[in-house]
Motif scaffolding. Structure first.
Motif, PDB file in Angstrom:
ATOM      1  N   GLU A 132       0.831  -1.202   0.000  1.00 30.01           N
ATOM      2  CA  GLU A 132       0.000   0.000   0.000  1.00 30.01           C
ATOM      3  C   GLU A 132       0.870   1.259   0.000  1.00 30.01           C
ATOM      4  O   GLU A 132       0.582   2.231  -0.724  1.00 30.01           O
ATOM      5  N   GLU A 133       1.947   1.250   0.796  1.00 30.81           N
ATOM      6  CA  GLU A 133       2.849   2.392   0.816  1.00 30.81           C
ATOM      7  C   GLU A 133       3.554   2.554  -0.533  1.00 30.81           C
ATOM      8  O   GLU A 133       3.806   3.678  -0.977  1.00 30.81           O
ATOM      9  N   VAL A 147       2.307   1.805  -3.474  1.00 24.10           N
ATOM     10  CA  VAL A 147       1.328   2.395  -4.389  1.00 24.10           C
ATOM     11  C   VAL A 147       1.198   3.896  -4.124  1.00 24.10           C
ATOM     12  O   VAL A 147       1.186   4.711  -5.058  1.00 24.10           O
ATOM     13  N   ASN A 148       1.116   4.270  -2.839  1.00 25.27           N
ATOM     14  CA  ASN A 148       0.996   5.692  -2.499  1.00 25.27           C
ATOM     15  C   ASN A 148       2.227   6.473  -2.968  1.00 25.27           C
ATOM     16  O   ASN A 148       2.114   7.596  -3.466  1.00 25.27           O
ATOM     17  N   ALA A 166       4.233   5.640  -5.467  1.00 21.15           N
ATOM     18  CA  ALA A 166       4.219   5.695  -6.929  1.00 21.15           C
ATOM     19  C   ALA A 166       3.268   6.762  -7.424  1.00 21.15           C
ATOM     20  O   ALA A 166       3.580   7.501  -8.375  1.00 21.15           O
ATOM     21  N   GLU A 167       2.115   6.887  -6.793  1.00 20.33           N
ATOM     22  CA  GLU A 167       1.151   7.898  -7.212  1.00 20.33           C
ATOM     23  C   GLU A 167       1.655   9.308  -6.911  1.00 20.33           C
ATOM     24  O   GLU A 167       1.377  10.254  -7.647  1.00 20.33           O
ATOM     25  N   TYR A 215       3.610   7.874 -12.397  1.00 19.79           N
ATOM     26  CA  TYR A 215       3.982   6.698 -13.191  1.00 19.79           C
ATOM     27  C   TYR A 215       4.663   7.123 -14.486  1.00 19.79           C
ATOM     28  O   TYR A 215       4.430   8.227 -14.977  1.00 19.79           O
ATOM     29  N   ASP A 249       1.107   1.224 -13.515  1.00 16.90           N
ATOM     30  CA  ASP A 249      -0.119   1.486 -12.775  1.00 16.90           C
ATOM     31  C   ASP A 249      -0.077   0.789 -11.420  1.00 16.90           C
ATOM     32  O   ASP A 249       0.894   0.092 -11.075  1.00 16.90           O
ATOM     33  N   GLU A 250      -1.161   0.960 -10.663  1.00 17.96           N
ATOM     34  CA  GLU A 250      -1.238   0.408  -9.306  1.00 17.96           C
ATOM     35  C   GLU A 250      -1.087  -1.109  -9.301  1.00 17.96           C
ATOM     36  O   GLU A 250      -0.380  -1.675  -8.456  1.00 17.96           O
ATOM     37  N   ASN A 251      -1.764  -1.786 -10.208  1.00 20.62           N
ATOM     38  CA  ASN A 251      -1.694  -3.250 -10.233  1.00 20.62           C
ATOM     39  C   ASN A 251      -0.269  -3.739 -10.483  1.00 20.62           C
ATOM     40  O   ASN A 251       0.190  -4.722  -9.870  1.00 20.62           O
ATOM     41  N   VAL A 275       2.478  -2.198  -9.688  1.00 23.82           N
ATOM     42  CA  VAL A 275       3.267  -1.949  -8.480  1.00 23.82           C
ATOM     43  C   VAL A 275       2.991  -3.022  -7.435  1.00 23.82           C
ATOM     44  O   VAL A 275       3.915  -3.548  -6.800  1.00 23.82           O
ATOM     45  N   ARG A 276       1.725  -3.384  -7.263  1.00 22.77           N
ATOM     46  CA  ARG A 276       1.391  -4.413  -6.272  1.00 22.77           C
ATOM     47  C   ARG A 276       1.993  -5.766  -6.652  1.00 22.77           C
ATOM     48  O   ARG A 276       2.520  -6.492  -5.798  1.00 22.77           O
TER      49      ARG A 276
END
Length: 253
Positions: free
Chosen positions: A47-48, A50-51, A53-54, A58, A83-85, A87-88
């Motif tokens: 989660e961190e 993703v935050n 990266a945003e 990107y 994107d978020e996916n 990164v996860r």
């Protein structure tokens, strides 16, 4: 340059018993001496990441913030995450290796668009000469070409240029053979600042900035790692500089 900031970072990490600085801490020390670094943030969870990266924007790259200095793409580093996916998925792939290799955090860094040239800037401690600087071609190409020269700190702009002139990549940086040139005068200044960092922050044992991006638009530290002398080292036993720096009290504007 903010010498006090670099000194404080190093003192804090030495007090914690650390000898290997993380990627983010290393970049902060370099930035304190005026070497610009690519945007990098630390993440401990997906989660961190993703935050971060945003916040950076990107595409991004994920890699170990600490731990092994040698990293392989796919195992230790994931590039061009859009994107978020992505990164996860990258964080979940890195998590098992984090546990096995003693890594505590992930570095989320901005992806630099292709272009420019990869060089290496660094320093190591020689038992006879003390701190020694090196410069040359960086990245995988630099390893293949073995294009690296040595110099002694501190540098002035003339000595910095002479170091660069002895490398194979120098003609490319100057724009010969049809290549787009970079601001070599600005690169001289950055090498001088780097040599001041090595000369003034005596608790530093080794620095490896690889790759360092030299582009027509400017310069960026993409990856860096700093190693400190061990905690048991006494200040009076630190390896002396082979060349005595110019006394600062005699310098003026």
């Amino acid at each position: 340059m903010d010498r006090a900031r670099a000194t404080d970072i190093i003192a804090r990490l030495r007090a914690a018993g650390k000898t290997m600085l993380s990627e983010c801490d290393s970049k902060q020390v370099l930035e304190a001496y005026g070497l610009p670094a690519v945007a990098t943030r630390v993440a401990f969870t997906a989660e961190e990441a993703v935050n971060a990266a945003e916040a950076i924007g990107y595409p991004v790259a994920l890699t170990f913030n600490d731990g092994p200095t040698t990293r392989k793409r796919g195992k230790h580093i994931h590039l061009n995450l859009a994107d978020e996916n992505a990164v996860r998925r990258a964080f979940d792939t890195l998590a098992p290796a984090m546990a096995s290799e003693g890594v505590h955090s992930i570095a989320v860094r901005s992806m630099v668009q292709s272009g420019g040239y990869r060089v290496v800037i660094g320093s190591t401690t020689d038992p006879e000469f003390g701190p020694v600087l090196y410069f040359g071609s960086g990245g995988p190409l630099g390893e293949a070409l073995r294009d690296r020269v040595l110099g002694l700190p501190p540098l002035n702009t003339t000595l910095a240029r002479r170091m660069m002139e002895r490398t194979r990549i120098w003609s490319i940086l100057r724009g010969q053979h049809g290549f787009v040139p970079v601001d070599t005068a600005a690169l001289e200044q950055l090498l001088v600042r780097f040599s001041l960092l090595v000369s003034e922050q005596r608790w530093i044992k080794d620095i490896d900035v690889n790759p360092f991006l030299a582009a027509p638009e400017g310069f960026l530290v993409l990856d860096a790692r700093i190693t400190l002398h061990p905690p048991e080292m006494r200040e009076e036993d630190l390896p002396p500089l082979a060349i005595r720096p110019y006394p600062g009290e005699y310098a003026g504007t």
